[in-house]
Design an enzyme around this catalytic site. Structure first.
Site, PDB file in Angstrom:
ATOM      1  N   GLU A 166       2.431  -6.859   1.798  1.00 11.37           N
ATOM      2  CA  GLU A 166       1.510  -7.491   0.843  1.00 11.37           C
ATOM      3  C   GLU A 166       0.552  -8.367   1.645  1.00 11.37           C
ATOM      4  OE1 GLU A 166       3.888  -9.610  -2.016  1.00 11.37           O
ATOM      5  OE2 GLU A 166       5.291  -7.941  -2.207  1.00 11.37           O
ATOM      6  N   ASP A 405      13.617  -4.057  -5.863  1.00 12.13           N
ATOM      7  CA  ASP A 405      12.877  -5.088  -5.134  1.00 12.13           C
ATOM      8  C   ASP A 405      13.504  -5.349  -3.768  1.00 12.13           C
ATOM      9  OD1 ASP A 405      10.897  -6.968  -4.760  1.00 12.13           O
ATOM     10  OD2 ASP A 405      11.439  -8.178  -6.504  1.00 12.13           O
ATOM     11  N   GLU A 454       4.541  -1.613  -5.521  1.00 15.59           N
ATOM     12  CA  GLU A 454       3.822  -2.854  -5.233  1.00 15.59           C
ATOM     13  C   GLU A 454       3.105  -2.666  -3.896  1.00 15.59           C
ATOM     14  OE1 GLU A 454       4.529  -7.668  -5.546  1.00 15.59           O
ATOM     15  OE2 GLU A 454       6.144  -6.426  -4.791  1.00 15.59           O
ATOM     16  N   GLU A 460       1.262 -12.235  -8.835  1.00 15.66           N
ATOM     17  CA  GLU A 460       2.381 -13.169  -8.715  1.00 15.66           C
ATOM     18  C   GLU A 460       2.121 -14.230  -7.645  1.00 15.66           C
ATOM     19  OE1 GLU A 460       5.550 -10.453  -7.841  1.00 15.66           O
ATOM     20  OE2 GLU A 460       5.400 -10.776  -5.681  1.00 15.66           O
TER      21      GLU A 460
END
Length: 652
Positions: A166, A405, A454, A460
């Site tokens: 990310e 996750d 993701e 978030e």
């Protein structure tokens, strides 16, 4: 599937030189050309409209035994063929029918291996194929890319290969990317004449690729090593591991297999980065016989809003009453799913039982009664340790899918784990959302029950950072989304201009306007699309909710009307007989013309959701109106700083 194949005599497209052999192949429209050179190695280049875009690239693979691919290559034969076919997308992310048209150069070498190059109108790709049937280890793979002087990159720089991938996109000259610097994929390069988006697909039983700099215009692939031992960090972590032993190779292989496609979207028009389907086209085809049960849709999500519901007569939190409230909201607004995120299990490692304050079986029963499916969040580590029993248990309860996750790895074991999870979930008719994940790499075509990934710095992050700026949100559609579905989790109703933004973990807000968030539902591709805000807040913003819930999550057709990386984007998408338009801008206010010629004949009603006149100061200000249009109507999308513009068009 309709398919047309034209086999051409390779000699017509080959040029022989005294010291080496060179083969050339062009895209169907002739604009993109690949040139493959052979000497003591295999190298190639790519040009667009006669301009060299990838100046020099090298391809090869080193093994623990037998033939190394690309070392002193000896050519046995080569063929060129032209393909034109249609791919029917089981879960249509951009389009339900994809035109798959390319020219392929296939070179067979002594040593039982092949190298396939494909030239498309929107890019190029190559793939090694091992035709030997023997076990050995892949020690390394050579992927070296050299770009013209003056080239830059939007570089998703990593600190470690143990990562959620990310990243922010750092604007760097290639000369500034040092030997120690490396990035995950996809990554974007800007050359003087065109842009190149590099990613990979058909990633199976092989580690994911990272790309590192050299302080010049050449970058090289690196890979995580084969993991021999990984232990809990500090001996007690539920989600973080320490890799204590690695092999001196990157993968084990049994031979007789194809390796991942190396994919390069090439264009002098930024819109191509959004419209391209190359990653999907090159992925392995659907492996499931029955897909009728796969139902994309929207999801009411709890974790972002920290279960902050209000105006009720019970204590909000991780309890049955709170989640029945979520289910009631979803049912009232025709939202297909509710996720039970972290906290529903008895503990984060005991995931076969649930928190005693939450009756999960009752929630699933209640959801079914209301027409709302329940998706269960789980950590990867405990799931991996007892996969089949856990999945079978969730299925027996009536869950519709899982959200996994904290994978955080790209090595061969983890890539195989993704596929095992997808396969076993498909057998049980469970949907899959990979969170804490690397980028999509083709698995969602092979197993279309995999609806989302993701691998993006999403909404978030507003809970703890100031990273999610309007510039970031109009960058990711051109880079991360080129690889596949993107679980950004839009839908915030607490919207602020950057000067008014504040970090709040429990009551998060977003930068940019309300219309900017709404437009994400058209612009961002996510067959399982989140609605991140508290249902209590959504009830107070019913007009916005009513607009969002009309927007589908899968599409029959996509037309990119405007696009400039990091600046603005406007996308039109069709589902059934309706068109949907979404536009977003960075910190600069814009007025972009909307060409409605794609509508065809007839008269239409256009419902518009746009920035209000005071959105520059109060980001939640918006305007809703309905206007009559046809294909000749002149429309302008006016967007405030960090703004957006959306429309739903229905034929009268």
């Amino acid at each position: 599937m309709k398919k047309r194949v034209l086999i051409l005599c390779g000699l017509l497209l080959c040029a022989y030189q005294a010291s080496s052999q060179t083969y050339e192949v062009k895209s169907p429209d002739g604009r993109i050309q690949i040139k493959v050179n052979h000497s003591d190695k295999i190298s190639w280049s790519a040009s667009l409209n006669g301009n060299l875009i990838i100046e020099n690239a090298e391809a090869g693979m080193d093994f623990s035994s037998k033939t190394n691919f690309g070392l002193n290559p000896k050519i046995k034969k080569q063929t060129v063929k032209s393909i034109s076919q249609n791919i029917h997308a089981i879960v249509p992310i951009k389009e339900s029918e994809i035109k798959d048209e390319y020219t392929e150069l296939s070179i067979t070498y002594q040593g039982n291996y092949k190298l396939n190059f494909r030239a498309y109108n929107d890019g190029v790709a190559y793939q090694f194929v091992d035709e030997a049937k023997e076990k050995r280890n892949v020690v390394s793979e050579k992927v070296s890319l050299s770009f013209p002087n003056g080239s830059r990159s939007l570089f998703p720089q990593e600190e470690s290969m143990y990562s959620h991938n990310e990243r922010l996109y750092l604007d760097k000259s290639l000369n500034e990317i040092a030997f120690k610097d490396f990035c995950s994929l996809p990554v974007l390069f800007t050359t003087p004449k065109a842009k190149v988006l590099f990613t990979e697909t058909a990633l199976h039983d092989y580690p994911g690729l990272f790309l590192k700099g050299n302080g010049n215009t050449t970058l090289n692939a690196i890979f995580p090593k084969y993991v021999l031992e990984a232990v809990d960090k500090d001996g007690k972590s539920d989600r973080v591991q320490t890799i204590t032993k690695e092999a001196d190779y990157i993968a084990k292989t049994n031979g007789n297999r194809a390796f991942p496609w190396r994919v390069f979207i090439i264009s002098d028009d930024d819109r191509t980065l959004v419209s391209s389907n190359l990653s999907y086209q090159l992925a392995a085809p659907n492996a499931l016989k029955n897909t009728d049960w796969i139902k994309p849709g929207k999801v009411a999500w709890d974790w972002y809003n920290d279960n902050n519901i209000y105006g009720v007569d019970f204590k909000a939190g991780l309890n049955t009453e709170t989640y029945k409230y979520f289910i009631d909201f979803a049912a009232a607004n025709k939202v297909e799913y509710v996720i039970l995120d972290e906290g529903w299990t008895k503990s984060t490692t005991n995931i076969l039982d649930f928190n005693p304050t939450m009756d999960v079986k009752e929630l699933i029963r209640y959801g079914k009664e209301k027409g709302v499916g329940i998706i269960l969040w789980v950590l990867w580590k405990p799931l991996d340790q007892n996969l089949l029993q856990i999945l079978e248990t969730y299925k027996s309860w009536g869950a519709k899918g899982i959200k996994i996750d904290y994978m955080q790895r790209n090595d061969q074991y983890m890539v195989n784990s993704y596929e095992q999870i997808a396969r076993e979930c498909a057998k049980l008719e469970l949907l899959v959302d990979f969170h804490g994940a690397f980028k999509p790499a083709g698995l969602h075509r092979m197993y279309p029950n995999v609806l989302n990934y993701e691998g993006v710095r999403g909404n978030e992050n507003n809970k703890w950072s100031e990273d999610i700026t309007p510039e970031h949100t109009v960058t990711i559609p051109f880079i991360r989304m080129a690889a596949g579905p993107m679980d950004f989790t839009p839908g915030s109703m607490i919207n602020k201009q950057p000067k008014n933004f504040a970090i709040s973990f429990n009551n998060p807000m977003t930068m940019g306007t309300r219309a900017h968030q709404v437009a994400m539902y058209v612009v961002y591709e996510a067959p399982l699309q989140m609605m991140c805000e508290s249902p209590s807040t959504y009830y107070k913003e019913q007009e916005t909710v009513d607009f969002i819930t009309q927007i589908p999550t899968v599409w029959d057709k996509t037309v990119v009307l405007h696009g400039s990386v990091g600046n603005y984007i406007v996308v039109a998408r069709k589902k059934g007989d309706k068109w949907f338009i979404g536009g977003m801008t960075d910190a600069d206010a814009r007025a972009l013309p909307i060409d409605l010629s794609f509508l065809g004949e007839g008269n239409f009603s256009m419902e518009v959701f746009s920035d209000g006149i005071n959105a520059e100061a109060f980001a939640q200000d918006y305007k809703k109106e309905i206007i009559a249009v046809n294909k000749n109507t002149k429309v302008t999308a006016k967007m405030a700083s960090g703004g957006g513009w959306s429309a739903i068009i229905t034929q009268k």
